[in-house]
Design a protein around this motif. Structure first.
Motif, mmCIF file in Angstrom:
data_model
loop_
_atom_site.group_PDB
_atom_site.id
_atom_site.type_symbol
_atom_site.label_atom_id
_atom_site.label_comp_id
_atom_site.label_asym_id
_atom_site.label_seq_id
_atom_site.Cartn_x
_atom_site.Cartn_y
_atom_site.Cartn_z
ATOM 1 N N ARG A 258 -5.110 6.897 3.331
ATOM 2 C CA ARG A 258 -6.149 7.494 3.899
ATOM 3 C C ARG A 258 -6.047 8.802 4.099
ATOM 4 O O ARG A 258 -6.950 9.758 4.372
ATOM 5 N N GLN B 252 -5.886 2.155 -0.631
ATOM 6 C CA GLN B 252 -6.686 2.154 0.770
ATOM 7 C C GLN B 252 -7.594 0.773 0.749
ATOM 8 O O GLN B 252 -7.692 0.616 1.963
ATOM 9 N N GLN B 253 -7.813 0.143 -0.075
ATOM 10 C CA GLN B 253 -8.429 -1.234 -0.115
ATOM 11 C C GLN B 253 -7.540 -2.244 0.598
ATOM 12 O O GLN B 253 -7.927 -3.013 1.471
ATOM 13 N N LEU B 254 -6.294 -2.091 0.186
ATOM 14 C CA LEU B 254 -5.178 -3.041 1.005
ATOM 15 C C LEU B 254 -5.282 -2.691 2.629
ATOM 16 O O LEU B 254 -5.266 -3.624 3.490
ATOM 17 N N VAL C 254 -6.651 4.127 -5.006
ATOM 18 C CA VAL C 254 -7.727 3.335 -4.424
ATOM 19 C C VAL C 254 -7.201 1.829 -4.066
ATOM 20 O O VAL C 254 -7.599 1.290 -2.940
ATOM 21 N N GLU C 255 -6.355 1.250 -4.739
ATOM 22 C CA GLU C 255 -5.882 0.003 -4.520
ATOM 23 C C GLU C 255 -5.325 -0.135 -2.987
ATOM 24 O O GLU C 255 -5.459 -0.852 -2.283
ATOM 25 N N ALA D 100 0.615 -1.303 -0.012
ATOM 26 C CA ALA D 100 -0.008 0.126 0.063
ATOM 27 C C ALA D 100 0.778 1.347 0.121
ATOM 28 O O ALA D 100 0.488 2.201 -0.553
ATOM 29 N N GLU E 264 -7.754 -1.336 4.310
ATOM 30 C CA GLU E 264 -8.555 -1.969 5.000
ATOM 31 C C GLU E 264 -8.725 -3.326 5.655
ATOM 32 O O GLU E 264 -9.426 -3.811 6.253
ATOM 33 N N ARG E 265 -7.753 -4.093 5.009
ATOM 34 C CA ARG E 265 -7.570 -5.615 5.500
ATOM 35 C C ARG E 265 -6.783 -5.744 6.545
ATOM 36 O O ARG E 265 -6.488 -6.842 7.053
#
Length: 755
Positions: free
Chosen positions: A676, A659-661, A656-657, A632, A663-664
């Motif tokens: 973020r 941020q999605q990482l 976006v990728e 990230a 979130e995990r």
């Protein structure tokens, strides 16, 4: 006793066997098959696939070996004899690259490095790299893959499909198989890039049969006898060879033999038993069937299997008698039996001496282990049913196999031993943890760590072993938390690793210092991280641990770059890069620190295009790892650079990728640039002299009212470094005080206005 094989004949680097890459030596009395060889030369061409498909005994390998031997550029013909172990995709391509690169080892360096790097995908990365290297080869190169039918791994077939579909114009590909391989043959056939030889071409003519019988029996046979045998065998090479053996043995019954001979596999099996094996002296027959438990053998191995000291003489007798013995080298040291004959010998062994079979496999396992051939050693130990010996070999050699890239093979060994073995032998759990770590498989690492903890809780281990298990468990738990993006838990485990390593071996202390240093980096404690990593780097250097030096110095180069020490960052990056040239480390995912640090420095200088190239390389490397937060982080820095270069779409996609990482991740910790908190506005404000990412972090915190000491604590910087950043910021934006700098940050949209 037979002389042990020379080291050069056993494993090459990476545990590869030279005999698998050696063109089989045709027997002196072998049928020339001149017309068929000329036909093969005519239809085979660079950029084309030549497929030789026929059942056992049709002379595929002999034909191809004779064809290669007669080529004027035979040194540019690579050979690979496939066996069941090559269903491990890394092992298969290790052999392919070794075979193709034998004429010029440096020509395929990139694909070889990629293959050895953890986390690399063979189909997506290794084969494309190999295709690129082969595309610039100036002289045609040939690859012969023999016995392709033993490959059952779908991934191996997928990778070979890519090679066939994208076959370089300078590569001649020849595949021999008992069955039609799962390759895109229809497309190749339609494009005119496929030549096929089948039984129709391999079948011996009547004149070929007459010449073979004359060579094998030493006598010209009567035309009627030849015609009858040719008709009965339908031109099958192995069948005629068997018939010749029988004619030599029973010269007075040649008519009956010719009349009763048949060519189907079932009959031939029976025929081999009654007309070949039954006619041999007991000592030779016993020798043949016991030595058949291994796929390839040398006199010393045969002595071990049979308890004899004259195996070299018996092998010479078998070769003189044309007993389906195939030489695998030019010195007469390594052999195998013809596949059909080997099957019959093993059937005979299981029928005549079933109780001896496990013992033979145990002897084979010990011999292969003593000669640094762990893949064969473990396979025979597992086959023997001796789970204790197999467990010892798997525990010792599983991590070695994984380090060479054969993680699937190593995990398969562990799986074969079963849960009873895992839960009674903690060494297997440790081996599983090591294999999973080397292979970058977090789920497997969690599984084996849980098993190790269970065994530790239930068992009464020796103090030294218990101490080692506790240390390895702590190190594995740190890795699991780091992979998952749980920085607080990772730091807790790292400190436990360091505590358990105190007073231990240098290897342990290196593990403890590395874990603590990298966890402090993720916690934002950059100075403390640098201190621990400096000590770890010195230890890694003393131990000759090139991967450790590369990783540690790379991480330190990032710390220096973020701290504004460009010269020190480049010095550390250069040291890490130097170590990355060793073995295959240039493609190891832990090398991502180097292009990340250099990309950061280029961004600070405003050199956006070099920064993008470097960060793309960092992303390519880190994607191979299980490191969610680091991936990230690289994505975010790359997004900023892409946005500044005007590629807004790529920047948004990568942000976006990232941020999605995150979130995990339970607790990502400190990031150099946090996706973020990063906004890629359509028209970002451009300061008179663009601030660096670190300077923006500082001015934002100034605008939020933090003191220099508080800013340093948050960013992992010393107060002096913060003040140095502030001086640079003041100069760039043309102000002299904090208040003016804070107003500038608000006006430029870098920070919200304070209420």
């Amino acid at each position: 006793m037979g002389r042990p094989p020379e080291r050069a004949d056993v494993p090459q680097p990476g545990g590869l066997l030279r005999t698998k890459l050696t063109v089989p030596r045709p027997r002196p009395a072998a049928l020339p098959r001149t017309e068929l060889i000329e036909h093969l030369s005519a239809v085979s061409a660079p950029g084309r696939l030549t497929l030789v498909v026929a059942g056992a005994g049709w002379g595929k390998s002999t034909l191809l070996a004779s064809w290669v031997d007669r080529q004027p550029d035979a040194h540019r013909h690579a050979w690979l004899s496939v066996d069941e172990g090559d269903n491990d995709i890394v092992r298969f391509w290790s052999y392919v690259i070794a075979a193709l690169g034998a004429h010029d080892p440096g020509s395929l360096a990139a694909s070889a490095r990629l293959l050895a790097a953890p986390g690399v995908t063979v189909v997506d990365e290794v084969v494309p790299a190999l295709l690129n290297e082969l595309s610039v080869v100036t002289e045609p190169l040939t690859l012969v893959v023999d016995d392709y039918h033993v490959l059952t791994n779908v991934e191996v077939h997928r990778s070979m499909q890519l090679l066939v579909e994208q076959q370089p114009s300078g590569l001649r590909l020849v595949i021999a198989s008992r069955t039609t391989p799962a390759l895109p043959l229809t497309r190749s056939r339609g494009q005119g890039r496929l030549a096929e030889l089948t039984v129709a071409q391999l079948r011996l003519s009547a004149s070929d049969a007459a010449e073979l019988l004359r060579r094998e029996t030493g006598t010209k046979r009567a035309p009627a006898e030849v015609d009858l045998l040719h008709a009965r065998t339908e031109g099958w090479l192995a069948g005629l060879h068997l018939a010749a053996l029988s004619l030599r043995t029973h010269a007075e019954h040649t008519v009956e033999i010719a009349a009763g001979f048949g060519g189907d596999d079932r009959f031939v099996g029976e025929y081999l038993h009654t007309e070949v094996l039954a006619q041999l002296p007991d000592d030779l027959r016993l020798f043949l069937r016991r030595s058949a438990v291994v796929d390839r053998f040398c006199p010393d191995l045969c002595d071990t299997l049979t308890g004899r000291s004259d195996s070299a003489e018996l092998l010479a007798r078998a070769e003189r008698a044309h007993l389906f013995l195939v030489p695998l080298d030019t010195r007469g040291e390594w052999y195998r039996y013809h596949h059909l004959f080997a099957d019959v010998l093993r059937q005979e062994l299981h029928r005549a001496e079933p109780d001896v079979v496990p013992q033979l496999h145990r002897h084979a396992a010990d011999w292969f282990a003593d000669h640094d051939l762990p893949l064969d050693a473990v396979r025979h130990a597992l086959t023997s049913g001796d789970t204790v010996r197999a467990a010892e070999l798997v525990a010792e050699h599983g991590p070695v196999a994984a380090l060479q890239g054969y993680a699937d093979t190593a995990l398969g060994w562990l799986q074969s031993l079963g849960e009873d073995a895992w839960t009674t032998d903690v060494r297997l759990c440790l081996a599983g943890m090591t294999v999973a770590t080397l292979a970058s498989r977090p789920a497997e690492l969690v599984r084996w760590t849980d098993l190790a903890q269970t065994v530790l809780d239930r068992s009464d281990l020796e103090p030294d072993l218990e101490d080692e298990v506790r240390f390895r468990l702590a190190l594995a738990q740190w890795s699991i938390a780091s992979f998952a993006g749980d920085s607080v838990t990772a730091l807790h485990h790292a400190e436990n690793v360091e505590r358990l390593a105190e007073g231990g071996s240098p290897v342990r202390r290196l593990g403890g210092l590395s874990a603590v240093g990298l966890s402090r980096l993720r916690a934002g404690r950059l100075q403390a991280a640098d201190v621990a990593l400096t000590r770890a780097g010195a230890l890694a250097h003393e131990l000759g641990n090139d991967l450790g030096v590369m990783t540690i110095r790379g991480a330190q180069s990032v710390i220096a770059a973020v701290g504004g020490s460009a010269h020190e960052a480049e010095r550390l990056a250069a040291e890490a890069d130097g170590r990355s040239q060793v073995h295959a480390l240039a493609e190891h995912y832990d090398r991502f620190y180097v292009p990340l640090a250099r990309g950061w420095l280029a961004l600070e200088r405003g050199d956006m295009e070099p920064a993008r190239d470097l960060l793309r390389r960092a992303l390519q490397l880190v994607r191979r790892s299980p490191l969610l937060v680091d991936t990230a982080e690289v994505l975010t820095v790359l997004a900023v650079v892409e946005h500044r270069l005007g590629d807004a779409e790529a920047g948004r996609r990568h942000l976006v990728e990232a941020q999605q990482l995150l979130e995990r991740c339970p607790d990502p910790g400190h990031l150099l640039v946090d996706p973020r908190r990063t906004s890629l506005n359509p028209s970002p404000p451009v300061p008179p002299m663009p601030l660096s990412l670190r300077e923006i972090d500082v001015i934002v915190l100034v605008a939020e009212g933090f003191t220099s000491q508080q800013i340093g604590a948050r960013l992992g910087l010393s107060r002096r470094t913060v003040e140095a950043h502030l001086a640079t910021i003041y100069r760039k934006i043309g102000v002299k005080r904090r208040g003016a700098a804070a107003r500038y940050a608000v006006e430029q949209g870098l920070a919200p206005a304070r209420s």
